[in-house]
Design an enzyme around this catalytic site. Sequence first.
Site, PDB file in Angstrom:
ATOM      1  N   GLU A 108       0.819  -1.218   0.000  1.00  0.00           N
ATOM      2  CA  GLU A 108       0.000   0.000   0.000  1.00  0.00           C
ATOM      3  C   GLU A 108       0.852   1.268   0.000  1.00  0.00           C
ATOM      4  OE1 GLU A 108      -0.610  -2.586   2.032  1.00  0.00           O
ATOM      5  OE2 GLU A 108      -2.756  -3.064   2.021  1.00  0.00           O
ATOM      6  N   PHE A 134     -10.840  -7.192  14.513  1.00  0.00           N
ATOM      7  CA  PHE A 134      -9.816  -7.650  13.582  1.00  0.00           C
ATOM      8  C   PHE A 134      -9.582  -6.589  12.499  1.00  0.00           C
ATOM      9  CE2 PHE A 134      -8.644  -9.934   9.617  1.00  0.00           C
ATOM     10  CZ  PHE A 134      -7.375 -10.313  10.021  1.00  0.00           C
ATOM     11  N   GLN A 135      -8.333  -6.255  12.258  1.00  0.00           N
ATOM     12  CA  GLN A 135      -7.910  -5.235  11.287  1.00  0.00           C
ATOM     13  C   GLN A 135      -8.571  -3.888  11.535  1.00  0.00           C
ATOM     14  OE1 GLN A 135      -8.067  -6.969   7.270  1.00  0.00           O
ATOM     15  NE2 GLN A 135      -5.967  -7.653   7.573  1.00  0.00           N
ATOM     16  N   LYS A 187     -17.555  -0.953   6.926  1.00  0.00           N
ATOM     17  CA  LYS A 187     -18.135  -2.013   6.084  1.00  0.00           C
ATOM     18  C   LYS A 187     -19.652  -1.913   5.977  1.00  0.00           C
ATOM     19  CE  LYS A 187     -16.709  -6.357   5.936  1.00  0.00           C
ATOM     20  NZ  LYS A 187     -16.154  -7.695   6.285  1.00  0.00           N
ATOM     21  N   MET A 229      24.130   9.805   1.603  1.00  0.00           N
ATOM     22  CA  MET A 229      24.005  11.130   2.215  1.00  0.00           C
ATOM     23  C   MET A 229      24.344  11.083   3.701  1.00  0.00           C
ATOM     24  SD  MET A 229      23.536  14.252   1.632  1.00  0.00           S
ATOM     25  CE  MET A 229      22.519  14.839   0.285  1.00  0.00           C
TER      26      MET A 229
END
Lengths: 555, 168
Positions: free
Chosen positions: A49, A111-112, A161, A468
């Site tokens: 993602e 969950f999640q 949802k 760097m």
Amino acid sequence: MKGARILVEALKKEGVDTLFCYNGGAVISIFDELYTHGKEINLIQPRHEQGGTHAADGYARSTGKAGVVLVTSGPGATNTVTGIATAYMDSVPLVVFTGQVSTGMIGTDAFQEADTVGITMPITKANFLVKNVDELAPTVKKAFHLATTGRPGPVVVDIPKDVQMDETEFVYPLTPDLPGYRPKDSGHPRQVKTLKKYLHEARKPVVISGGGVNSAGATELMNEFCDRYGIPVVTTLLGHGVSPQHEELNYGPIGMHGGLYGNYALQNCDLLMAFGTRFSDRIMGDPDVFAEQARIVHVDIDAAEIGKNVSVDLPIVGPISGVLEELNREESYGDYSEWVEELRTYRDKNPLEFEQSEVLKPQYLIQLAQKYFPENTIVASDVGQNQMWVAQYFHFHRGRRLLTSGGLGTMGYGLPAAIGAAVGNPDAQVLTVSGDGGFQMNMQEMATVKQYGLKVKILVLDNSCLGMVRQWQQLLFDKRYSGTCMNDNPDFGLMAKAMGIPSMKLEKVSEAEQTMKAFAESEGSMLLHAVIEGEENVVPMVPAGKPLDQVIRKM
Amino acid sequence: MGEDKSTYTDHVISLLVFNHPGVLSKITSLITRRGFNIDSIAAGPTKEKDMFRLTIMVKGDDRSIEQIQKQLYKIVDTFKIMTIHPARKVEREIGLIKVKAPMGERNEVLQMVNVFKGSILDSSTSGFVVEITGSSDKVDSFISLFPSNQIVEVARTGIVAMDRWEKQ
């Protein structure tokens, strides 16, 4: 109509042609609606993602349209955080849709589940949790309006949802209901008039072109302003693309790794006109002695930027294009030719340069890339030395051609941003320049390049270290290279091969020119693994917080 | 910016915001994120039905306060921001103070309450719950009259404030 379908229809109303999306449990019904009703939307599925969010960012920076992301709840949403923060720091318009657990489950550590609105609050222009399906279409309208107007930025819309499954009538509002949001539509006429007066009085004017000039699509207007009145221009990292026809007016990058002449122009001007820049610490060095002799004029769409880091003599809050159009109406201002001559002479004596050697020099490779890639190539840099070498040695003649993480400095940005640019600009040549460190942060996205047959040229400048940071260790920590060495890098060519992307390896100076030519002219995607000088430094360098004229020319 | 705290003074910022979920946390976290401490905050409904007013007291210099106001104005739910001018403000705060007042000391406490035009909301053999209304300073000075072990509990509303009428 179900909420999931409403979202798809709303995206179509907004003219969304590309969705950077990754499926998961809390957005599965939206993907199902896309399957039947979203055929006109191009779905690009990254491998992570974060990659998808950077890709949307690259799409947005290169096209000027909002980049749109759809991910699932919990880890899907948290994986976008670095991408959102990157876009926020650089004012890039993104609309990120995240799935959420059902409203009844919110707060139960389901969950999640993650508090997406809470997590993204400090890194978004606005964010919304849609708790009722009736609010969904109006919220999408608001999100796109907020992301793309005023000072652009990322907006998050979190959709539980059950809201996706609930039904209501689909009505897409014509205007967003945002009574508290009123970006200025023009600079104050009296202030613009004062700026004209300043221009008449000035003998040594300079313009800073910042990221706002690119995001306003005002590079052409800026070129006209400089060319017509003979005003020299310098650019911030995000302001590349301004390119007056008269080369003696263009003094390139400024700040920590700017050219000596760009910083000289800042420190010696008597009128500094800053357009769309936030005067970051990387630009100013020591703010107390920054452009000491100059009247400072700051033009920005965001009132909060004015006076934040530097005191200004004349603030102008409004869109850059409108202010430039007004300035360009004047017959003439002062005669600045002596000043331009002074700058030109200074630049001739203090050019940007590097020492050629038997070992491959990254600066040389960037010069070769400039030579063999078409003029309008979109370059997505990563972060670090590679980024600075691109900024110093690749010249951009149009806006929206350098994609780079300026504010947040996100390693791993380059490849996914290039993917977004390639999706949004199918006819353009797209090149990403990374170091070996940053490339490995998102190299899984080579699989995305392959999957969609994108034409992305990947140049990896491999010095087997985090260059760097190593440079800072050389300068400040007596070469104690702690946590910067990457001596056991994978074989990047083999990695590319595994993902279906052809590659070349370059180690010898003598082969550089022909290899770069072949790389630029190759069909489709290609990775060029260039093994470069390990201890090469980016110079000039103004150490952090030091005045711009206390510069290290050579290390 | 903001390192030299010697020039810091109290500032009262009054915001009119839309009553949307999360707006309070957006505002307070923004103030914290930009490096300021909130001294007090009061929230309540206004005459506009979908808005409420926040009165926030922060310390800072003029420049940093201007910056924080501009940042607050960028929050989409913010409708209007006003600074309350220190010389022209009217302000009130209510403090509830649970103070020990055993037999023999009760009169002394009651006298103090009278001097401060406070009221007794509850009394028992151990002490009183006192209400003091006025400026923050007034509430502060009432509390400072007692040794700290005599004060059992303090609850304060934070100030609400507005500008006076313009002088005609």
